[in-house]
Scaffold this active site. Structure first.
Site, PDB file in Angstrom:
ATOM      1  N   GLY A 312       0.818  -1.197   0.000  1.00  0.00           N
ATOM      2  CA  GLY A 312       0.000   0.000   0.000  1.00  0.00           C
ATOM      3  C   GLY A 312       0.852   1.247   0.000  1.00  0.00           C
ATOM      4  CB  SER A 313      -0.096   4.817   0.167  1.00  0.00           C
ATOM      5  OG  SER A 313      -0.990   4.735  -0.910  1.00  0.00           O
ATOM      6  N   GLY A 315       2.927   1.085   3.479  1.00  0.00           N
ATOM      7  CA  GLY A 315       3.543  -0.114   4.033  1.00  0.00           C
ATOM      8  C   GLY A 315       3.138  -1.369   3.295  1.00  0.00           C
ATOM      9  CB  VAL A 317      -0.883  -6.287   3.892  1.00  0.00           C
ATOM     10  CG1 VAL A 317      -1.803  -7.220   4.678  1.00  0.00           C
ATOM     11  CG2 VAL A 317      -1.364  -4.844   4.020  1.00  0.00           C
ATOM     12  CG  ASP A 438      -7.329   5.599  -0.481  1.00  0.00           C
ATOM     13  OD1 ASP A 438      -7.567   5.879  -1.672  1.00  0.00           O
ATOM     14  OD2 ASP A 438      -6.337   4.949  -0.116  1.00  0.00           O
TER      15      ASP A 438
END
Length: 613
Positions: A312-313, A315, A317, A438
């Site tokens: 993601g933006s 970090g 997962v 978002d």
């Protein structure tokens, strides 16, 4: 010349036939512009162009016709504002049909000039604004069709003058307010369709409203009835008499005051305890465990790429298993070197700490510590979603999957409803309303039962309780990243962040779910967008833009399901993704509308029902 296979355009020499009384090019395949020379046919009494593909403007000279009684321009591709010239043809007495085109903007006030008109249909266009009160001057009107637009406001009081009206359809708009009592006094009115709007309050009980087979009110979830015979819920009681109220007040006020005092004392105690404790996320059904960096490193096999399930933006997962959890979990590790990541961690913690809903991703615990190098380390641990993100299901080829397993129409409706419920909760039911900021397919996760969960609150903002918008000095577009294609246009112009921004993102997502087309697709260049792409083909050309997997495997040419389920879903997507925030629906209204669509789908699919979210 109707019912042929003529192609091309009407030749300008048609204007030479000045003595024509009836002209019909209906049901051909003609296109292009209607020539200006047609203005010269001033003797016409009937004019038919329906069932072609004419576009561009209608000649303004038509307003000079003084013998015309019937005009049918339906089922073409006329767009732009409705030409006021047509409404200046005062001789129109039998019928005017402009339905099933692409007209936009408000209905011209000049419609009131047609005082002798018997039938008018402007249905299934993209008309906006209020119904003009001048329509009430058309006192000989017998049939009125305005369904399938984006009309707003109330039913005009001037409609009380339509004493000869026999048929009225205002369904599938965004009309609101109370249903006027005077409609019950229109004795000639037989079918009255007010369904799928946003009317509220008690319905009239006399006249046509006494016969449920003559009135359709479904899809108006704020309506109620004063009689138990109606299928609508009963209206709440208006209250007791004065003496009863005083007795109730004498009892209730002391109890309420005592309850408030006790509540305040409890809050003080809780706040004092929290000061002494380390802040932690809480969940009503999970016991919060202390978790160390070593636990996360072990659970992810040292942050192995094998365990990586998404980026993601702020970090990455990972999938992992913690010592105190039997089931796998999703571990979101923040890259604190990324600008905005620490703030995103705090925002997500705050949002998740203050929200509880079945369609919001469930957090198990967090980890805020240091790693072996002494650097800050922050992570959130969530329930793992076995079916991944909605993004993966909509665009499997982009993520290395085949498309053997696709989303059925029923699953798409249920997922859309789950997301709508989540946003309605965030906007309207939280103690402090939350704006997600978002929303996109990759932030919608699916469990084994294909239930949808909204995730990633790293950009979430809390709304002021006195307004639906965040003041400009508290946040700005400069620090709102969002995702291209889903960001509402007002954010790009420095506008305030509001719940209607989430509604816009939801509308784009809804259109993407049913077309299978990403809003950032390379074909959307210049002024073209997913919204305009769908709007251009709505409603007659939707078969050309629907997701092929759904069209081929699920719909199988079923026009009834397309009409009753797919078109309403696309219309909701268009309504939610309007350019102006004030033209967008609210999520409570969207949720109610999709629930109705879901029930319609269950009827058509043989009664197979999925439990309501």
């Amino acid at each position: 010349m109707d019912l042929n296979r003529f192609t091309g355009s009407i030749p300008p020499t048609i204007g030479n036939l000045s003595n024509l009384l009836v002209l019909s090019f209906a049901q051909n395949n003609l296109s292009g512009r209607v020539p200006d020379s047609i203005d010269d046919l001033v003797q016409l009494t009937e004019f038919y162009l329906d069932g072609n593909n004419f576009s561009v403007d209608i000649p303004q000279g038509l307003g000079q016709w003084r013998q015309l009684e019937k005009m049918n321009l339906s089922h073409n591709s006329f767009d732009g504002s409705m030409p006021s010239a047509i409404f200046n043809i005062s001789s129109l007495s039998q019928s005017l049909d402009l339905s099933n085109n692409y007209f936009t903007g408000p209905i011209p006030m000049e419609v009131g000039n047609l005082i002798t008109l018997g039938r008018i249909s402007i249905s299934n266009n993209r008309l906006t604004g209020d119904i003009p009160s001048t329509l009430g001057t058309c006192v000989l009107l017998e049939v009125l069709h305005m369904e399938g637009n984006f009309l707003t406001g109330n039913i005009p009081e001037s409609f009380v003058k339509l004493k000869t009206i026999k048929e009225m359809d205002l369904s599938r708009n965004n009309l609101s307010g109370k249903i006027p009592e005077f409609l019950a006094s229109l004795s000639s009115l037989q079918p009255l369709n007010l369904s799928f709007n946003d009317f509220e309050g008690p319905t009239p009980s006399s006249g046509i409203f006494g016969n449920s087979s003559r009135v359709s009110l479904k899809g108006n979830h704020r309506l109620c009835a004063n009689t138990p015979e109606s299928s609508l819920p009963l209206c709440p009681e208006l209250g007791s008499k004065g003496e009863n109220k005083s007795v109730v007040l004498k009892i209730v006020i002391p109890i309420a005051v005592s309850a408030v005092v006790i509540l305040l004392l409890c809050i003080v105690v809780i706040l004092l305890r929290r000061r002494k404790e380390e802040p932690a996320l809480q969940h009503s059904s999970l016991h919060i465990q202390k978790i160390r960096y070593e636990d996360i490193a072990k659970a992810t096999n040292g942050f192995s790429l094998v365990n990586l399930v998404g980026l993601g933006s702020f970090g990455a997962v990972y999938k992992g298993t913690l010592p105190f959890e039997d089931d796998p979990v999703a571990i979101k590790v923040f890259n604190l070197n990324q600008y905005g990541a620490p703030k995103s961690f705090v925002s997500e913690c705050e949002a998740l700490r203050n929200t509880r809903h079945r369609n919001l991703v469930k957090v198990i615990t967090l980890c805020s510590t240091v790693d072996p190098t002494g650097s800050d380390f922050k992570a959130l641990i969530f329930q793992y979603m076995h079916n991944g993100s909605l993004e993966r299901w909509l665009h499997p080829e982009d993520h290395g999957y085949d498309n053997k397993r696709f989303l059925s129409l029923g699953e798409r409706i249920n997922i859309a409803l789950d997301i709508a419920y989540a946003l309605d909760y965030l906007h309207n039911q939280c103690a402090t309303p939350v704006i997600h900021c978002d929303l996109k397919p990759s932030n919608v996760l699916l469990d084994l039962e294909m239930t949808a969960y909204v995730s990633d609150f790293g950009l979430a903002r809390f709304m002021c309780t006195t307004s639906t918008a965040v003041p400009a000095n508290s946040t700005s577009f400069a620090n709102l990243k969002g995702s291209i294609g889903y960001i509402p246009p007002e954010y790009g112009m420095g506008g305030q962040i509001s719940s209607k921004g989430d509604v816009y993102s939801y509308g784009v997502l809804l259109l993407e779910m049913f077309t299978g087309t990403c809003p950032t697709h390379e074909k959307f260049i210049d002024a073209m967008s997913l919204h305009k792409h769908v709007a251009t083909n709505f409603p007659n050309g939707v078969a050309e833009i629907l997701d092929p997997t759904m069209l081929q495997n699920d719909l199988d040419g079923n026009s009834e399901i397309i009409q009753s389920c797919v078109l309403p879903m696309l219309k909701l997507g268009l309504s939610c993704s309007m350019a102006s925030p004030r033209d967008r629906l609210g999520m409570a209204q969207v949720s109610a509308a999709i629930l109705d669509i879901k029930h319609e789908f269950e009827l058509y699919s043989g009664g197979i029902s999925v439990s309501d979210s």
